[in-house]
Design a protein around this motif. Structure first.
Motif, mmCIF file in Angstrom:
data_model
loop_
_atom_site.group_PDB
_atom_site.id
_atom_site.type_symbol
_atom_site.label_atom_id
_atom_site.label_comp_id
_atom_site.label_asym_id
_atom_site.label_seq_id
_atom_site.Cartn_x
_atom_site.Cartn_y
_atom_site.Cartn_z
ATOM 1 N N LEU A 90 0.820 -1.207 0.000
ATOM 2 C CA LEU A 90 0.000 0.000 0.000
ATOM 3 C C LEU A 90 0.863 1.270 0.000
ATOM 4 C CD1 LEU A 90 -2.764 -1.368 2.387
ATOM 5 C CD2 LEU A 90 -2.878 -1.136 -0.091
ATOM 6 N N LEU A 91 0.555 2.256 0.862
ATOM 7 C CA LEU A 91 1.281 3.521 0.804
ATOM 8 C C LEU A 91 2.763 3.350 1.127
ATOM 9 C CD1 LEU A 91 -1.235 5.987 2.537
ATOM 10 C CD2 LEU A 91 -0.910 5.572 0.089
ATOM 11 N N SER A 92 3.085 2.368 1.963
ATOM 12 C CA SER A 92 4.489 2.126 2.317
ATOM 13 C C SER A 92 5.269 1.637 1.106
ATOM 14 C CB SER A 92 4.580 1.111 3.456
ATOM 15 O OG SER A 92 3.882 1.577 4.597
ATOM 16 N N ALA A 93 4.661 0.751 0.305
ATOM 17 C CA ALA A 93 5.308 0.286 -0.922
ATOM 18 C C ALA A 93 5.374 1.408 -1.952
ATOM 19 C CB ALA A 93 4.552 -0.911 -1.489
ATOM 20 N N ALA A 94 4.302 2.176 -2.063
ATOM 21 C CA ALA A 94 4.288 3.287 -3.019
ATOM 22 C C ALA A 94 5.407 4.281 -2.714
ATOM 23 C CB ALA A 94 2.932 3.984 -2.981
ATOM 24 N N GLU A 95 5.650 4.518 -1.433
ATOM 25 C CA GLU A 95 6.735 5.432 -1.046
ATOM 26 C C GLU A 95 8.087 4.893 -1.496
ATOM 27 O OE1 GLU A 95 7.903 8.057 2.852
ATOM 28 O OE2 GLU A 95 7.326 5.968 3.190
ATOM 29 N N ALA A 158 -0.398 -0.881 -7.291
ATOM 30 C CA ALA A 158 -1.529 -0.177 -7.906
ATOM 31 C C ALA A 158 -2.840 -0.905 -7.645
ATOM 32 C CB ALA A 158 -1.294 -0.033 -9.408
ATOM 33 N N VAL A 159 -2.831 -2.218 -7.829
ATOM 34 C CA VAL A 159 -4.036 -3.015 -7.589
ATOM 35 C C VAL A 159 -4.425 -2.975 -6.116
ATOM 36 C CG1 VAL A 159 -4.937 -5.361 -7.567
ATOM 37 C CG2 VAL A 159 -3.732 -4.522 -9.575
ATOM 38 N N ASP A 160 -3.448 -3.134 -5.240
ATOM 39 C CA ASP A 160 -3.729 -3.131 -3.797
ATOM 40 C C ASP A 160 -4.325 -1.803 -3.346
ATOM 41 O OD1 ASP A 160 -2.936 -5.716 -3.359
ATOM 42 O OD2 ASP A 160 -1.023 -5.221 -2.403
ATOM 43 N N LEU A 161 -3.826 -0.702 -3.886
ATOM 44 C CA LEU A 161 -4.334 0.619 -3.494
ATOM 45 C C LEU A 161 -5.831 0.741 -3.761
ATOM 46 C CD1 LEU A 161 -1.439 2.904 -4.788
ATOM 47 C CD2 LEU A 161 -2.133 2.626 -2.397
ATOM 48 N N ALA A 198 -5.451 -10.406 -7.840
ATOM 49 C CA ALA A 198 -6.411 -9.327 -7.582
ATOM 50 C C ALA A 198 -7.821 -9.760 -7.964
ATOM 51 C CB ALA A 198 -6.014 -8.087 -8.370
ATOM 52 N N SER A 199 -8.800 -9.162 -7.309
ATOM 53 C CA SER A 199 -10.179 -9.401 -7.713
ATOM 54 C C SER A 199 -10.440 -8.694 -9.044
ATOM 55 C CB SER A 199 -11.147 -8.881 -6.643
ATOM 56 O OG SER A 199 -11.081 -7.467 -6.566
#
Length: 267
Positions: A90-95, A158-161, A198-199
């Motif tokens: 999520l945001l931690s990976a995006a960072e 991207a999918v997780d977000l 992902a769904s």
């Protein structure tokens, strides 16, 4: 040798984390209560920090003023202790990927059930997320201060977000982060695994956001073509699952019921 000296010795050997069990094995003649009292005293002195029940990290000098060690320092060792696969998400990976506009207040880690239980008093920095499987070929790795950490690829991030948007503050936040992340995404890579992980509704919502909110038509079309190649049949799904769907416009390409307005922050 005292417990304090043993801890310093372990740190000098490149082992800055340890468990209560490790201490017990090395000080087998010492009463348990004495061990617990000593670990508590060292924690109060900000020499070590308990980051999970019965699991500790040394507080290195660069973090000694605050007395709080960032999870990247110990997360790989903690997950090995728990015998669980994981990835920073999520945001931690995006960072990590360079999308730092929405700086995360907590550190997101995705792993397998059963649920990882720890009190906020013990460690309020980590928020846990769960999948049925951890897609190893959708993960990236990099060196940390203490070894290797694993985090989601730009595509999985991207999918997780979108799929777990409730954990990042909603679709507007997710879309803002995606606007920074999009340059590093390549949906032609590992598309089979991505769509298995992902769904389908999350893929649809992601495609719609890329296409019509961010106007990233190249990335959106790449994602759409992968859906077509895999013969995915789309059914209508709401953009926001928690909001009413009656009377809202529909997007025919991505089969999205547009029941929410998404606003992007200025970057």
């Amino acid at each position: 040798m005292t417990i304090r000296n043993w801890i310093k010795q372990q740190e000098s050997l490149g082992k800055p984390t340890f468990s209560y069990r490790d201490v017990k094995v090395n000080f087998s003649d010492m009463p348990e209560q004495h061990i617990m009292n000593e670990l508590y005293r060292l924690s109060r002195q900000k020499i070590i920090q308990s980051v999970y029940k019965s699991f500790y990290t040394v507080i290195p000098i660069q973090y000694s003023v605050r007395g709080i060690v960032p999870p990247t320092y110990y997360i790989d060792q903690l997950m090995e202790y728990l015998a669980k696969p994981y990835y920073i998400s999520l945001l931690s990976a995006a960072e990590i990927h360079g999308a730092a506009h929405q700086r995360p207040q907590r550190f997101s880690v995705t792993t397998l059930r059963p649920v990882v239980t720890t009190s906020a008093r013990k460690n309020n920095l980590i928020v846990w997320n769960y999948r049925k499987d951890i897609p190893e070929n959708l993960l990236c790795s990099k060196n940390s201060e203490t070894g290797i950490i694993h985090y989601s690829s730009a595509e999985l991030t991207a999918v997780d977000l979108v799929q777990f948007e409730h954990q990042v503050g909603g679709l507007s936040v997710a879309a803002t982060v995606l606007s920074e992340l999009v340059e590093t995404i390549d949906f032609s890579k590992n598309s089979n695994t991505l769509f298995q992980t992902a769904s389908l509704t999350s893929i649809q919502r992601l495609g719609y956001i890329l296409d019509y909110i961010l106007e990233e038509t190249k990335q959106a079309e790449m994602l759409y073509q992968q859906l077509c190649l895999l013969n995915k049949k789309l059914g209508y799904t709401p953009l926001a699952h928690c909001l009413p769907i009656r009377g809202n416009k529909r997007n025919n390409k991505w089969k999205i019921i547009i029941n929410q307005t998404i606003e992007i922050d200025d970057i």
